[in-house]
Design an enzyme around this catalytic site. Structure first.
Site, PDB file in Angstrom:
ATOM      1  N   HIS A  23       1.156 -14.839 -13.463  1.00 23.84           N
ATOM      2  CA  HIS A  23      -0.075 -14.565 -14.189  1.00 23.84           C
ATOM      3  C   HIS A  23      -1.124 -14.063 -13.221  1.00 23.84           C
ATOM      4  O   HIS A  23      -1.254 -14.577 -12.124  1.00 23.84           O
ATOM      5  CB  HIS A  23      -0.576 -15.822 -14.897  1.00 23.84           C
ATOM      6  CG  HIS A  23      -1.581 -15.529 -15.969  1.00 23.84           C
ATOM      7  ND1 HIS A  23      -1.210 -15.257 -17.270  1.00 23.84           N
ATOM      8  CD2 HIS A  23      -2.924 -15.432 -15.932  1.00 23.84           C
ATOM      9  CE1 HIS A  23      -2.289 -15.014 -17.989  1.00 23.84           C
ATOM     10  NE2 HIS A  23      -3.345 -15.113 -17.205  1.00 23.84           N
ATOM     11  N   ASP A  51      -7.145 -21.638 -26.518  1.00 22.79           N
ATOM     12  CA  ASP A  51      -7.411 -20.547 -25.573  1.00 22.79           C
ATOM     13  C   ASP A  51      -7.587 -19.224 -26.303  1.00 22.79           C
ATOM     14  O   ASP A  51      -8.441 -18.419 -25.936  1.00 22.79           O
ATOM     15  CB  ASP A  51      -6.301 -20.422 -24.525  1.00 22.79           C
ATOM     16  CG  ASP A  51      -6.632 -19.300 -23.547  1.00 22.79           C
ATOM     17  OD1 ASP A  51      -7.679 -19.391 -22.878  1.00 22.79           O
ATOM     18  OD2 ASP A  51      -5.879 -18.311 -23.479  1.00 22.79           O
ATOM     19  N   ARG A  69     -15.215 -15.653 -25.104  1.00 23.40           N
ATOM     20  CA  ARG A  69     -15.707 -15.449 -23.736  1.00 23.40           C
ATOM     21  C   ARG A  69     -15.797 -13.969 -23.411  1.00 23.40           C
ATOM     22  O   ARG A  69     -16.719 -13.518 -22.738  1.00 23.40           O
ATOM     23  CB  ARG A  69     -14.767 -16.140 -22.735  1.00 23.40           C
ATOM     24  CG  ARG A  69     -14.908 -17.652 -22.738  1.00 23.40           C
ATOM     25  CD  ARG A  69     -13.780 -18.294 -21.959  1.00 23.40           C
ATOM     26  NE  ARG A  69     -13.766 -17.892 -20.567  1.00 23.40           N
ATOM     27  CZ  ARG A  69     -12.661 -17.728 -19.836  1.00 23.40           C
ATOM     28  NH1 ARG A  69     -11.482 -17.956 -20.355  1.00 23.40           N
ATOM     29  NH2 ARG A  69     -12.744 -17.351 -18.588  1.00 23.40           N
ATOM     30  N   SER A  87      -7.919 -21.952 -18.907  1.00 24.31           N
ATOM     31  CA  SER A  87      -7.363 -20.915 -19.778  1.00 24.31           C
ATOM     32  C   SER A  87      -5.969 -20.524 -19.306  1.00 24.31           C
ATOM     33  O   SER A  87      -5.002 -20.503 -20.080  1.00 24.31           O
ATOM     34  CB  SER A  87      -8.301 -19.696 -19.760  1.00 24.31           C
ATOM     35  OG  SER A  87      -7.652 -18.543 -20.241  1.00 24.31           O
ATOM     36  N   LYS A 133      -2.136 -22.174 -20.947  1.00 23.33           N
ATOM     37  CA  LYS A 133      -1.149 -21.243 -21.522  1.00 23.33           C
ATOM     38  C   LYS A 133       0.178 -21.315 -20.795  1.00 23.33           C
ATOM     39  O   LYS A 133       1.242 -21.327 -21.407  1.00 23.33           O
ATOM     40  CB  LYS A 133      -1.652 -19.800 -21.374  1.00 23.33           C
ATOM     41  CG  LYS A 133      -2.581 -19.355 -22.449  1.00 23.33           C
ATOM     42  CD  LYS A 133      -2.958 -17.900 -22.243  1.00 23.33           C
ATOM     43  CE  LYS A 133      -3.727 -17.679 -20.981  1.00 23.33           C
ATOM     44  NZ  LYS A 133      -4.864 -16.788 -21.086  1.00 23.33           N
TER      45      LYS A 133
HETATM   46  N1  URA Z   1      -6.889 -14.641 -17.525  1.00 20.20           N
HETATM   47  C1  URA Z   1      -6.802 -15.644 -18.441  1.00 20.20           C
HETATM   48  O1  URA Z   1      -5.756 -15.844 -19.034  1.00 20.20           O
HETATM   49  N2  URA Z   1      -7.858 -16.397 -18.675  1.00 20.20           N
HETATM   50  C2  URA Z   1      -9.021 -16.210 -18.027  1.00 20.20           C
HETATM   51  O2  URA Z   1      -9.943 -16.949 -18.276  1.00 20.20           O
HETATM   52  C3  URA Z   1      -9.125 -15.174 -17.078  1.00 20.20           C
HETATM   53  C4  URA Z   1      -8.034 -14.403 -16.848  1.00 20.20           C
END
Ligand code: URA
Ligand code: CA
Length: 436
Positions: A82, A161, A168, A183, A187
């Site tokens: 990620h 999220d 956001r 966040s 996930k």
């Molecule tokens: N990527 C994400 O999944 N969440 C964030 O808050 C920032 C980048």
């Protein structure tokens, strides 16, 4: 509990309990806490931060706001990656196929663009027909068949999220260590991978602008992951300039294809960072004994075209039209391709990656409002990198445009983003640190 009192508590810099956070987050998911209230709360978090305990509680609450995915019936160590969000940062589309081509099991759930940064799902959807919303059964079936699937989070995965992220994106509440860490990790934990490689960006185009903040975010996420028994590694990489040359969804998909076709040299910054990320994934999956071995395997997958085959197989499995992979020019058909020139000759001294990302959004490659529809073909193709010589007679970028009404604003941002100097800029590292 009263919602406004919880918001006021965070406004005044106080710590919220697990139950209070749960009341807010689950209330927001259920609809009893309104968008405006959650926005105010998240703005208070941006300004006042959270304690370690609050961050891990928030992560748990978000992770359990919906279903979690069980990948244990898939073979091998499931590795995920990620990125905290960058500009021209097309790593997943290169890394995931390469790791799969080296025998890795890549069952990945990706996100959409956030603020000025791009998202893998939007990039995948630049290929007509691709359906990023797959059922968990179909997702696993694709992974079992071909070793790779990159899809959207299943409908009921981490709904907290999903809702918070969308809010956001449009309320100036992205840049916050507690909100980013919770966040991403909620996930990743809900999605069920055994091992997670995090690409934590640092610099003007990242959500964390300083190396100290990026390190703090990386440590936070690694500790959340390890506490929950997932092997987690964070790599801090540079985002003081766009990583690749393409900014925009179809343009980035095309760039990923060109990398996988072996058309981009292996010392190119995008390729280098992809190889570092992919190497960590192979190591965590136990598929390579050392970083050097991992890199050798990955370069072999690249030059042999096996990585590209994996991408093509995945696009086909997700319903995409593979003619767009075979002829990537199709991805970037716009009404206008406009060259951009500097006013003077010299070195391309700096690029504000965030502003360039915003310019690409203004052209239609990202969302400025929650309901905006993305134009997959538009964006910016850089022809020069920081440190290259530029000249007013030679374009340094092409803009791919479909809506001329947005051109002036985008051009204004690009002019602000790029500086030219008679001096050459200093070289910046691409990789700053690896946190295990
Ligand atoms: N990527 C994400 O999944 N969440 C964030 O808050 C920032 C980048
Ligand atoms: Ca090209």
């Amino acid at each position: 509990m009263i919602v406004t009192e919880l918001i006021e508590k965070k406004r005044d810099g106080l710590e919220l309990s697990f139950d209070e956070l749960s009341f807010l987050v689950n209330g927001f998911v259920g609809g009893s806490v309104e968008d405006c209230q959650m926005s105010a709360f998240m703005m208070a978090v941006c300004i006042n931060g959270m304690t370690e305990r609050e961050i891990s509680d928030l992560t748990m609450i978000m992770m359990h706001s919906g279903e979690t995915t069980d990948l244990s019936d898939l073979p091998g160590v499931k590795v995920d990656k990620h990125s905290t969000g960058g500009v021209g940062d097309t790593t997943t589309l290169v890394v995931a196929p390469l790791v799969a081509a080296c025998g890795g099991t890549v069952a990945k759930m990706s996100g959409r663009g956030l603020a000025h940064s791009g998202g893998t799902l939007d990039k995948l959807e630049s290929v007509p027909g691709v359906c990023v919303e797959q059922t968990t059964e179909r997702f696993k079936e694709i992974v079992r068949d071909i070793g790779i699937a990159v899809v959207g989070q299943s409908k009921n995965l981490d709904p907290a999220d999903k809702k918070m992220y969308a809010l956001r994106d449009v309320t100036g509440t992205v840049k916050s260590i507690p909100l980013i860490a919770s966040s991403i990790m909620s996930k990743k934990l809900a999605a069920g991978a055994d091992a997670i490689v995090l690409d934590v960006k640092t610099g003007n185009g990242a959500f964390m602008n300083t190396l100290d903040d990026s390190r703090a975010l990386a440590r936070e996420m690694v500790s959340i992951g390890s506490n929950l028994g997932r092997k987690t590694v964070a790599i801090i990489t540079d985002m003081n300039r766009p990583l690749g040359m393409a900014i925009g969804n179809g343009l980035e998909m095309k760039e990923a294809i060109e990398v996988l076709e072996g058309k981009v040299p292996v010392d190119d910054p995008l390729v280098k960072v992809c190889l570092v990320l992919a190497s960590e994934m192979l190591l965590l999956a136990g598929l390579a004994p050392s970083r050097a071995d991992a890199k050798g395997m990955l370069v072999d997958a690249l030059v042999s075209g096996r990585g590209l085959m994996k991408l093509r197989e995945m696009i086909a499995a997700m319903g995409g039209d593979v003619r767009y992979i075979d002829e990537p020019e199709r991805l970037v058909m716009t009404s206008t391709i406009m060259p951009v020139y500097t006013e003077k000759a010299g070195y391309l001294y700096s690029i504000d990656a965030r502003k360039l990302g915003l310019a690409s959004c203004v052209l239609g490659a990202g969302r400025l409002k929650k309901e905006d529809v993305i134009d997959p073909a538009v964006g910016i193709l850089m022809l020069k990198r920081v440190g290259d010589r530029v000249d007013p007679n030679e374009p340094y970028a092409y803009l791919y445009v479909n809506d001329d009404a947005r051109l002036e604003e985008a051009l204004g941002l690009i002019r602000e983003a790029v500086t030219v100097s008679s001096e050459a800029p200093e070289d910046l590292p691409l990789v700053y640190d690896i946190i295990e």
